[in-house]
Write an enzyme that holds these catalytic residues in place. Structure first.
Site, PDB file in Angstrom:
ATOM      1  N   TYR A  19      16.876  88.842   4.046  1.00  0.00           N
ATOM      2  CA  TYR A  19      16.159  89.397   5.191  1.00  0.00           C
ATOM      3  C   TYR A  19      17.071  89.373   6.413  1.00  0.00           C
ATOM      4  O   TYR A  19      17.449  88.308   6.902  1.00  0.00           O
ATOM      5  CB  TYR A  19      14.883  88.614   5.492  1.00  0.00           C
ATOM      6  CG  TYR A  19      13.809  88.708   4.431  1.00  0.00           C
ATOM      7  CD1 TYR A  19      13.833  89.701   3.447  1.00  0.00           C
ATOM      8  CD2 TYR A  19      12.752  87.801   4.408  1.00  0.00           C
ATOM      9  CE1 TYR A  19      12.848  89.773   2.476  1.00  0.00           C
ATOM     10  CE2 TYR A  19      11.759  87.879   3.442  1.00  0.00           C
ATOM     11  CZ  TYR A  19      11.817  88.854   2.475  1.00  0.00           C
ATOM     12  OH  TYR A  19      10.830  88.931   1.518  1.00  0.00           O
ATOM     13  N   SER A  20      17.417  90.553   6.873  1.00  0.00           N
ATOM     14  CA  SER A  20      18.344  90.706   7.994  1.00  0.00           C
ATOM     15  C   SER A  20      19.631  89.905   7.756  1.00  0.00           C
ATOM     16  O   SER A  20      20.204  89.330   8.671  1.00  0.00           O
ATOM     17  CB  SER A  20      17.684  90.283   9.314  1.00  0.00           C
ATOM     18  OG  SER A  20      16.580  91.115   9.605  1.00  0.00           O
TER      19      SER A  20
END
Length: 349
Positions: free
Chosen positions: A61-62
């Site tokens: 995630y990111s």
């Protein structure tokens, strides 16, 4: 907050979990809907104040930014032993590197340490595989995960969307070898996507595995009128994959969304509360993952815990459902492309 046991474990969790994919530096993830650290921290704090102790993230995630933001916020706002943190491993973290992703022993051992550094903790409560890895022997993956638990770097193990036969095989191998067992399954389930009721959810119920539901509001489609289905920032930017998951032109979807609205109006609550209350009727669902971008979304999720739908209301919500193609086992974009190429008229799914 009324806490529940996570499956057959002794772990107490809130029946709502915060999905931290929403929180991450926009230039490292999703520039339209990711929230930076300044915007994320008040939401994480509010969730804690509301009694939520269950937080889910992933290394991809990111590209790690989500873990960093969540870890710093929980360190500042909570006692580490009072919160339950889950993170995941599988997807590529180092593009171009021959061992930059997957579920090999090398990748798992490297990525658990990297996740712990970003989260600022010496352990996660649940370490999950982020989809199935058909390129690595399952025994290699499961033994490596077992060793992560025995090293004290994870308390429990979990899995995420895959075919039920794959999950059953993994559970069998874990039992056969005496390895740490998967105690959670994070799968795709909501009023517009109920294919998991065929095999995965009954399997989890029989095995005592708790489920954590991703996309509980169908990318926001259940939280607004049908004609505004793509109005949300997430839904408007998800592209072809979400269109395959949710057929925005399906008559059955319109009927379901309309019933959600009618029942919400009758109760005087938001549509989101109705959709989340429906999920709670299934005892194998431990917690929906709520990717809240506003305080109100957190409050709606908590308020849904006090809402009980009648059997007749549930029948109205469920009756229009039309089965759709099952993409639970899809693990990456290349596999999705192969599936799409093999299905005649896939654009109309």
């Amino acid at each position: 907050m009324r806490y529940i046991k996570l499956g057959r474990t002794g772990l107490d969790v809130s029946p709502v979990a915060i999905g931290a994919m929403t929180y991450g530096q926009p230039d490292r993830g999703h520039p339209v809907w990711s929230l930076d650290e300044e915007s994320s921290r008040p939401l994480i704090k509010h969730a804690l104040e509301a009694g939520i102790n269950f937080f889910d993230t992933a290394n991809m995630y990111s590209y790690g930014s989500s873990e960093e933001i969540l870890g710093r916020a929980l360190k500042d706002y909570a006692n580490r032993d009072d919160v339950v943190i889950t993170t995941k491993v599988r997807h590529t973290m180092r593009p171009g590197s021959p061992n930059g992703g997957g579920l090999s022993r090398k990748a798992i051992m490297s990525e658990i340490d990297a996740s712990l550094r970003r989260l600022g903790t010496d352990h996660v409560d649940v370490y999950m595989i982020h989809r199935f890895d058909g390129a690595t022997p399952l025994e290699e993956t499961l033994e490596a995960l077992h060793d992560v638990v025995k090293a004290g770097k994870a308390r429990y193990l979990g899995a995420s969307s895959m075919y039920a036969w794959q999950f059953a095989k993994a559970l069998h191998l874990q039992e056969r070898h005496g390895w740490a067992r998967f105690v959670t399954m994070q799968d795709h389930y909501n009023l517009l996507a109920r294919e998991e009721e065929r095999e995965m959810l009954p399997l989890c119920a029989d095995e005592g595995v708790a489920t954590m539901v991703w996309s509980p509001l169908a990318r926001g489609r259940l939280a607004r009128p049908f004609d505004q289905a793509r109005a949300g920032e997430r839904a408007a930017t998800d592209g072809a994959f979400a269109d395959l998951l949710y057929r925005a032109t399906a008559d059955s979807d319109r009927l379901i969304v309309d019933e959600v609205g009618a029942i919400a109006e009758a109760h005087g609550v938001s549509r989101a509360q109705i959709a989340l209350a429906w999920l709670r009727r299934n005892p194998v669902v431990a917690a929906p993952l709520v990717g809240a971008r506003t305080i109100q979304q957190i409050d709606d999720a908590v308020a849904s815990l006090d809402l009980t739908l009648t059997d007749e209301e549930a029948r109205r919500l469920e009756a229009p459902y039309t089965p759709r193609y099952d993409f639970q086992g899809v693990s990456d974009e290349r596999e999705m492309d192969r599936i799409k190429a093999s299905i005649a008229g896939y654009a109309n799914l």
